[in-house]
Write a protein that holds these residues in place. Structure first.
Motif, PDB file in Angstrom:
ATOM      1  N   VAL A   1      71.423-105.801  -8.435  1.00 19.56           N
ATOM      2  CA  VAL A   1      72.872-105.723  -8.241  1.00 19.56           C
ATOM      3  C   VAL A   1      73.601-106.497  -9.325  1.00 19.56           C
ATOM      4  O   VAL A   1      74.588-106.014  -9.899  1.00 19.56           O
ATOM      5  CB  VAL A   1      73.257-106.235  -6.829  1.00 19.56           C
ATOM      6  N   ILE A   2      73.121-107.685  -9.645  1.00 19.10           N
ATOM      7  CA  ILE A   2      73.767-108.493 -10.689  1.00 19.10           C
ATOM      8  C   ILE A   2      73.662-107.801 -12.040  1.00 19.10           C
ATOM      9  O   ILE A   2      74.638-107.731 -12.790  1.00 19.10           O
ATOM     10  CB  ILE A   2      73.153-109.906 -10.734  1.00 19.10           C
ATOM     11  N   ALA A   3      72.484-107.270 -12.378  1.00 18.19           N
ATOM     12  CA  ALA A   3      72.315-106.590 -13.663  1.00 18.19           C
ATOM     13  C   ALA A   3      73.176-105.337 -13.724  1.00 18.19           C
ATOM     14  O   ALA A   3      73.795-105.055 -14.748  1.00 18.19           O
ATOM     15  CB  ALA A   3      70.850-106.235 -13.880  1.00 18.19           C
ATOM     16  N   ARG A   4      73.263-104.602 -12.622  1.00 16.00           N
ATOM     17  CA  ARG A   4      74.078-103.385 -12.606  1.00 16.00           C
ATOM     18  C   ARG A   4      75.557-103.728 -12.708  1.00 16.00           C
ATOM     19  O   ARG A   4      76.308-103.030 -13.378  1.00 16.00           O
ATOM     20  CB  ARG A   4      73.784-102.602 -11.337  1.00 16.00           C
ATOM     21  N   ASP A   5      75.981-104.804 -12.054  1.00 18.22           N
ATOM     22  CA  ASP A   5      77.377-105.236 -12.116  1.00 18.22           C
ATOM     23  C   ASP A   5      77.760-105.606 -13.542  1.00 18.22           C
ATOM     24  O   ASP A   5      78.828-105.258 -14.011  1.00 18.22           O
ATOM     25  CB  ASP A   5      77.598-106.422 -11.172  1.00 18.22           C
ATOM     26  N   GLU A   6      76.866-106.309 -14.255  1.00 17.83           N
ATOM     27  CA  GLU A   6      77.133-106.667 -15.650  1.00 17.83           C
ATOM     28  C   GLU A   6      77.210-105.418 -16.514  1.00 17.83           C
ATOM     29  O   GLU A   6      78.027-105.333 -17.421  1.00 17.83           O
ATOM     30  CB  GLU A   6      76.043-107.612 -16.174  1.00 17.83           C
TER      31      GLU A   6
ATOM     32  N   ALA B   1      65.574-111.127  -3.356  1.00 15.67           N
ATOM     33  CA  ALA B   1      65.794-111.596  -4.723  1.00 15.67           C
ATOM     34  C   ALA B   1      65.771-110.438  -5.712  1.00 15.67           C
ATOM     35  O   ALA B   1      66.591-110.372  -6.639  1.00 15.67           O
ATOM     36  CB  ALA B   1      64.739-112.640  -5.092  1.00 15.67           C
ATOM     37  N   LEU B   2      64.859-109.503  -5.518  1.00 21.13           N
ATOM     38  CA  LEU B   2      64.782-108.334  -6.393  1.00 21.13           C
ATOM     39  C   LEU B   2      66.039-107.485  -6.290  1.00 21.13           C
ATOM     40  O   LEU B   2      66.607-107.072  -7.308  1.00 21.13           O
ATOM     41  CB  LEU B   2      63.538-107.509  -6.045  1.00 21.13           C
ATOM     42  N   ILE B   3      66.490-107.223  -5.076  1.00 25.70           N
ATOM     43  CA  ILE B   3      67.709-106.431  -4.889  1.00 25.70           C
ATOM     44  C   ILE B   3      68.918-107.154  -5.482  1.00 25.70           C
ATOM     45  O   ILE B   3      69.769-106.547  -6.135  1.00 25.70           O
ATOM     46  CB  ILE B   3      67.918-106.109  -3.392  1.00 25.70           C
ATOM     47  N   GLY B   4      68.982-108.480  -5.285  1.00 29.03           N
ATOM     48  CA  GLY B   4      70.079-109.259  -5.872  1.00 29.03           C
ATOM     49  C   GLY B   4      70.075-109.204  -7.385  1.00 29.03           C
ATOM     50  O   GLY B   4      71.133-109.078  -8.023  1.00 29.03           O
ATOM     51  N   ALA B   5      68.912-109.276  -8.001  1.00 27.85           N
ATOM     52  CA  ALA B   5      68.832-109.203  -9.462  1.00 27.85           C
ATOM     53  C   ALA B   5      69.279-107.833  -9.960  1.00 27.85           C
ATOM     54  O   ALA B   5      69.978-107.731 -10.977  1.00 27.85           O
ATOM     55  CB  ALA B   5      67.401-109.494  -9.915  1.00 27.85           C
TER      56      ALA B   5
END
Length: 176
Positions: free
Chosen positions: A163-168, A157-161
């Protein structure tokens, strides 16, 4: 088992603190203030655990909930980066529907609590003096697999968050 007057005063003080701050969490117009009231609520809950001689639960309550969860919410708010933070916790017209739903849930909890045979649920034995050691032994022996699975899920979940924040962030920089 006798209760001292100080324990009763501490309980009612913590109960009033919890209820007051939980109410302020709901009605505060600034979301950062709501998170601060939530942290006070969690710390007071840790105090209730201390009154019950559950020192491990009190420490977990303060460290995980008051510390980690509230900090994570503040970081989430900071990542959103709204220009006007005062407009983040707006009220809407669904207050009465929410109040009705809360009243229904409280009534159902009262009915179920009234029908529960609490004396049958109480353990006959004494609570061990060193609960932390007993919990640690259980976590690292009998419950080691669920403990590790929960740790892996939190890591994913931490890695996914991230990745999502970096993608944005990348999309926002490309749009400039």
């Amino acid at each position: 088992m006798e209760t001292s007057i100080y324990s009763v005063i501490a309980f009612y003080g913590l109960a009033i603190t919890i209820l007051g701050n939980a109410t302020l969490v709901i009605f505060a117009r600034n979301i950062v203030h709501s998170v601060l009231f939530l942290a006070v609520t969690f710390i007071a809950m840790g105090g209730l655990f201390l009154l019950l001689d559950a020192d491990f639960l009190a420490a977990v309550q303060v460290l995980v909930y008051a510390g980690a969860v509230c900090i994570m919410v503040v970081f989430g708010i900071m990542l959103i980066q709204r220009a006007d933070m005062k407009a983040t916790n707006l009220f809407n017209r669904q207050t009465f529907a929410g109040a009705g739903l809360v009243a229904l849930v409280v009534a159902m909890c009262a009915v179920f609590a009234g029908r529960t045979a609490w004396t049958d649920l109480v353990a006959a034995g004494e609570v061990p003096a060193n609960t932390v050691q007993a919990i640690g032994e259980l976590l690292l022996s009998k419950y080691v697999i669920p403990f590790e699975v929960a740790a892996l899920l939190l890591l994913v979940a931490l890695i996914g968050a991230i990745v999502i924040a970096r993608d944005e962030e990348v999309k926002a920089n490309v749009g400039d």
